[in-house]
Design an enzyme around this catalytic site. Structure first.
Site, PDB file in Angstrom:
ATOM      1  N   ASP A 131      43.596  47.214  37.717  1.00 15.25           N
ATOM      2  CA  ASP A 131      42.984  48.081  38.723  1.00 15.25           C
ATOM      3  C   ASP A 131      43.687  49.430  38.753  1.00 15.25           C
ATOM      4  O   ASP A 131      43.254  50.347  39.454  1.00 15.25           O
ATOM      5  CB  ASP A 131      43.072  47.438  40.113  1.00 15.25           C
ATOM      6  CG  ASP A 131      41.962  46.413  40.314  1.00 15.25           C
ATOM      7  OD1 ASP A 131      41.077  46.341  39.454  1.00 15.25           O
ATOM      8  OD2 ASP A 131      41.996  45.696  41.327  1.00 15.25           O
ATOM      9  N   ASP A 189      28.916  47.539  40.780  1.00 14.79           N
ATOM     10  CA  ASP A 189      30.067  46.695  41.101  1.00 14.79           C
ATOM     11  C   ASP A 189      29.835  45.983  42.437  1.00 14.79           C
ATOM     12  O   ASP A 189      28.703  45.810  42.891  1.00 14.79           O
ATOM     13  CB  ASP A 189      31.341  47.563  41.095  1.00 14.79           C
ATOM     14  CG  ASP A 189      32.590  46.794  40.712  1.00 14.79           C
ATOM     15  OD1 ASP A 189      33.121  46.083  41.576  1.00 14.79           O
ATOM     16  OD2 ASP A 189      33.038  46.893  39.547  1.00 14.79           O
ATOM     17  N   ASP A 200      34.491  38.724  38.116  1.00 18.86           N
ATOM     18  CA  ASP A 200      35.757  39.015  38.794  1.00 18.86           C
ATOM     19  C   ASP A 200      36.299  37.769  39.489  1.00 18.86           C
ATOM     20  O   ASP A 200      35.578  36.796  39.718  1.00 18.86           O
ATOM     21  CB  ASP A 200      35.493  40.138  39.822  1.00 18.86           C
ATOM     22  CG  ASP A 200      36.742  40.952  40.115  1.00 18.86           C
ATOM     23  OD1 ASP A 200      37.844  40.523  39.739  1.00 18.86           O
ATOM     24  OD2 ASP A 200      36.607  42.027  40.733  1.00 18.86           O
TER      25      ASP A 200
HETATM   26  C1  GLA Z   1      38.632  43.919  41.942  1.00 17.18           C
HETATM   27  C2  GLA Z   1      38.349  44.527  40.580  1.00 17.18           C
HETATM   28  C3  GLA Z   1      37.826  45.938  40.757  1.00 17.18           C
HETATM   29  C4  GLA Z   1      36.574  45.920  41.597  1.00 17.18           C
HETATM   30  C5  GLA Z   1      36.867  45.242  42.930  1.00 17.18           C
HETATM   31  C6  GLA Z   1      35.605  45.034  43.736  1.00 17.18           C
HETATM   32  O1  GLA Z   1      39.676  44.557  42.576  1.00 17.18           O
HETATM   33  O2  GLA Z   1      39.488  44.500  39.794  1.00 17.18           O
HETATM   34  O3  GLA Z   1      37.566  46.524  39.512  1.00 17.18           O
HETATM   35  O4  GLA Z   1      35.558  45.238  40.913  1.00 17.18           O
HETATM   36  O5  GLA Z   1      37.466  43.957  42.748  1.00 17.18           O
HETATM   37  O6  GLA Z   1      35.838  44.394  44.922  1.00 17.18           O
END
Ligand code: GLA
Length: 766
Positions: free
Chosen positions: A536, A364, A476
């Protein structure tokens, strides 16, 4: 079937199959909507015209002498201001700054060819038949302006689209152009799916009244505030009975839908791009094509409608390479490490994830630039060699050597001011003309309406995808837009172009959409990304609401759902691992926590969980989804078919001295005999706390080393249940085994407690 019918009563258009039908009549050159919903026969056309008294009192007639030309009283498939229809309009045009009525009159019709579709907008694929009705402007000033109403019939849904073509010599401006307008008869409630960050898609239902109810997003994206999809349910409709319509839009930007009941009892439904701040030039020679709007219908309640809508999304929206293709069990490092990782840590996690049964390792945020927090690095694509000395190529090779696929997170639409990208190109930032850009999560958005910005993103992302052999991308976008109206509209078209250019040539890559969770969960994104990170918020009890809302419109395979740590980061709620798993099973399943911190018993539980899930993954992801009866405050989700189905029974707070609980399962063959088996679940000794001293031979302190050690290694079994019975008995409901109520423990007891749950596998007895 699509058929034109001409008879002395007029010109009719019949569009229909076994799932639904739509019947239009050309009345004084306008598109009257005689019917949209139940699959009727073409012979029904005339009876639907009715002979009601129209055009009374102060009503206005479009053609003097013709009482059926009182457009305000007719159900219409399109309307415009200035023709006597005073209900909400689907279109507003300006000529020289003034509202102008083009007075569109039916001209001709024909089928729609693929080449006629806008190459950038997402489109549903695999229509059974298509038709376009062409209307030409009767306004003397606007000769040459035309309107196309497009209808595409799919196996389980109808898709509509509107196109304005300016072959006049007058420059016009469009301040509103909806994708669909429909007047339906019946009394309805409208259900919308609303929320915000970490509380997306909670369903809210209100009656449709004479006042307008509007479902709109204005933050630049389809939004976590108001999802573009909504339901209209006839009064009294339930989960399995009554008429329910599902509506949605293939658009990821500002959207707007509204419903309002008219004086004569029609409900006007509008769906399209939000008109807020919109003023698009439509110059001579120009055309404007709206996003596609979808409607599905069922008289078998919400479950019936979901079945059709899910089938439409799975078969006609999801990219062809991923249609009905099982999604890999994913491990993502974000909630486990956030920005704090290095290659050794990632490899340790990957090794454990592999042993647990995960198939895809996703790295990520935090792998690039100076990104140790969310204040720097976005916009840069240089790998952070301090964390990853062997680069992405080195890491991905090692992950693949473990036997896992490798996936990577990107946030290509955003930039941190503390980045090389911003320092070189501050002029690339998206803002309102003359205004300073403003921040969200320490970032600014890049102006995707600029070709050089789109080129930068396409080249940077594509280069990495190809060099590091990436098999999955999490795309994202973590803030609301700083712009509205035309710019926000053009931004989404820019985004679609970028997605086409990167992913059309790489169909094997599994793309997961994400926007701070579900800030852009819509059919437009699903045309590129087979799955979207739903929220999230991974607390399973919160997820029950979020996923339940999403399933009303989107199939399980599209909903990214992961097991995360407890207590939960946002709610501090402690839930059993079994419930975290049971909720995530209904989705694109994954794990997102620090595996290095798990107790041996938790590793064992995850291993068993993933192995069990893989045996049933196809049903969980693609099986027919429905909601079943459950006791108050509990929820029962089902996914599968007549041969095998899975039922999740979820509790929030359990009552003391509970009533007997029943398992009701629908959609099975009443005559066949089925075996019902609960998924084996573990119960942690720690759940009993000090109560353990009543059952242990020597008195032990619950917080002492002996029990803590025992809790780390020795689980008890929970929720065991099995039975054999007919599909008919399961439909009517069978009693489940007794629940814990201060009565001691035995193997047949379902202990579970608050936030407890079970999943039952129901399979035909062989
Ligand atoms: C967002 C996404 C999370 C993660 C963060 C990383 O909040 O929804 O799943 O990838 O960014 O910064």
């Amino acid at each position: 079937m699509i058929k034109h019918i001409d008879n002395p009563n007029g010109h009719f258009l019949y569009i229909g199959n076994t799932a639904l039908s739509c019947i239009l009549k050309i009345s004084c050159g306008k598109a009257e909507l005689l019917h949209l919903g139940a699959p009727l026969a073409e012979e029904d056309c005339e009876a639907l015209c009715g002979d009601t008294l129209l055009g009374w009192g102060c009503d206005v007639r479009y053609r003097e002498g013709d009482p059926r030309s009182c457009l305000d009283d007719l159900p219409l498939a399109w309307s415009e201001r200035g023709t006597g229809d005073y209900r909400e309009t689907p279109m507003e045009l300006l000529y020289e700054g003034t509202d102008i009525c083009p007075d569109f009159v039916y001209s001709c019709s024909g089928s729609l060819k693929r080449e006629e579709l806008d190459p950038v907008l997402p489109h549903a694929r695999g229509a059974q038949e298509t038709v376009k009705l062409v209307f030409r402007s009767a306004n003397r000033l606007l000769q040459g302006l035309s309107l196309e109403l497009r209808f595409s019939l799919f196996e389980t849904a109808l898709v509509r689209q509107t196109v304005l073509i300016n072959d006049s010599d007058k420059p016009l401006q469009v301040t509103r152009l909806m994708s669909a307008c429909a007047d339906l008869h019946g009394c309805f409630t409208v259900s919308t799916f609303d929320g915000g960050w970490i509380r997306e898609t909670h369903m809210h239902t209100v009656p449709v009244t004479r006042s307008r109810t509007v479902n709109e997003s204005t933050n630049g994206f389809s939004s976590n505030r108001h999802n573009p999809g909504f339901l209209l349910s006839e009064t009294g409709a339930g989960e399995d009975s009554g008429v329910v319509y599902g509506f949605n839009l293939l658009w990821s930007g500002n959207h707007c839908s509204s419903v309002q009941r008219s004086a004569l009892g029609f409900t006007r439904v509008l769906q399209g791009i939000s008109p807020e701040g919109l003023c698009l030039d439509l110059l001579p020679g120009g055309r404007l094509e709206t996003p596609e709007a979808v409607v599905a219908w069922s008289d078998r309640g919400r479950n019936g409608m979901m079945k059709k809508m899910h089938r439409f999304v799975n078969a006609c929206i999801i990219p062809a390479a991923w249609q009905y293709r099982e999604r890999p069990v994913l491990f993502n490092n974000w909630e486990g490490t956030t920005f704090d990782f290095n290659e050794a840590k990632l490899l340790s996690l990957a090794g454990k994830a592999k042993k647990i049964g995960c198939e895809l390792f996703v790295l990520d945020d935090g792998w690039f630039g100076d990104r140790d927090s969310d204040t720097a690095g976005l916009g840069d694509y240089s790998v952070n060699l301090r964390k990853l000395p062997n680069g992405l190529e080195g890491l991905s090779k090692k992950i693949r050597a473990l036997g896992m696929q490798f996936g990577l997170w990107f946030e290509p639409e955003a930039v941190n001011p503390d980045s090389e990208c911003f320092r070189r190109h501050p002029e690339w930032v998206l803002s309102s003309p003359g205004a300073d850009a403003f921040y969200g999560r320490n970032e600014l958005l890049l102006d995707l309406t600029k070709p050089e910005v789109r080129d930068y993103i396409v080249e940077s992302v594509s280069g990495i995808l190809d060099r590091a052999e990436i098999q999955y991308v999490k795309w994202d976008m973590n803030r609301h837009s700083p712009v509205t109206g035309n710019k926000a509209y053009a931004y989404i078209l820019g985004l679609y172009e970028v997605l086409h250019r990167i992913f059309d040539p790489r169909p094997q890559i599994l793309l997961e959409g994400c926007a701070s969770g579900g800030n852009r969960f819509d059919l437009g994104m699903l045309c590129f990304a087979p799955q979207i990170w739903a929220s999230d918020d991974t607390d399973p009890i919160e997820r029950l609401e979020i996923q339940d809302g999403l399933f009303s419109l989107y199939p399980q395979s599209t909903v990214g759902a992961h097991i995360s740590a407890a207590p939960h980061a946002q709610t501090l709620r402690t839930t059993p691992m079994s419930t975290r798993a049971n909720v995530s099973f209904f989705g694109a399943f994954g794990i997102e926590l620090d595996l290095d911190r798990l107790k041996p018993i938790e590793v064992k539980e995850l291993r068993e969980t993933v192995a069990w899930y893989k045996q049933h993954r196809k049903d969980f992801q693609f099986g027919c989804f429905r909601r079943n009866r459950a006791e108050k405050d509990a929820l029962c989700w089902q996914a599968g078919d007549e041969d095998e189905t899975l039922c999740g029974l979820f509790h929030k707070l359990i009552p003391a001295g509970p009533e007997i609980e029943w398992l009701s399962v629908n959609g099975l063959d009443p005559a066949r005999i089925y075996r019902v088996e609960a998924r084996p679940q573990l119960l942690r000794l720690a759940a009993f706390g000090d109560l353990l001293r009543h059952v242990t031979p020597v008195e032990l302190n619950a917080d002492g080393p002996a029990l803590r050690l025992a809790d780390r290694h020795y689980p008890m079994r929970d929720g065991g249940f099995s039975a054999e019975c007919s599909g008919a008995a399961l439909r009517s409901g069978i009693p489940l085994s007794k629940r814990f109520s201060g009565t001691g423990y035995d193997a047949a007891l379902r202990v579970q407690g608050d936030f407890g749950s079970s999943v039952f596998c129901i399979k035909e007895r062989t």
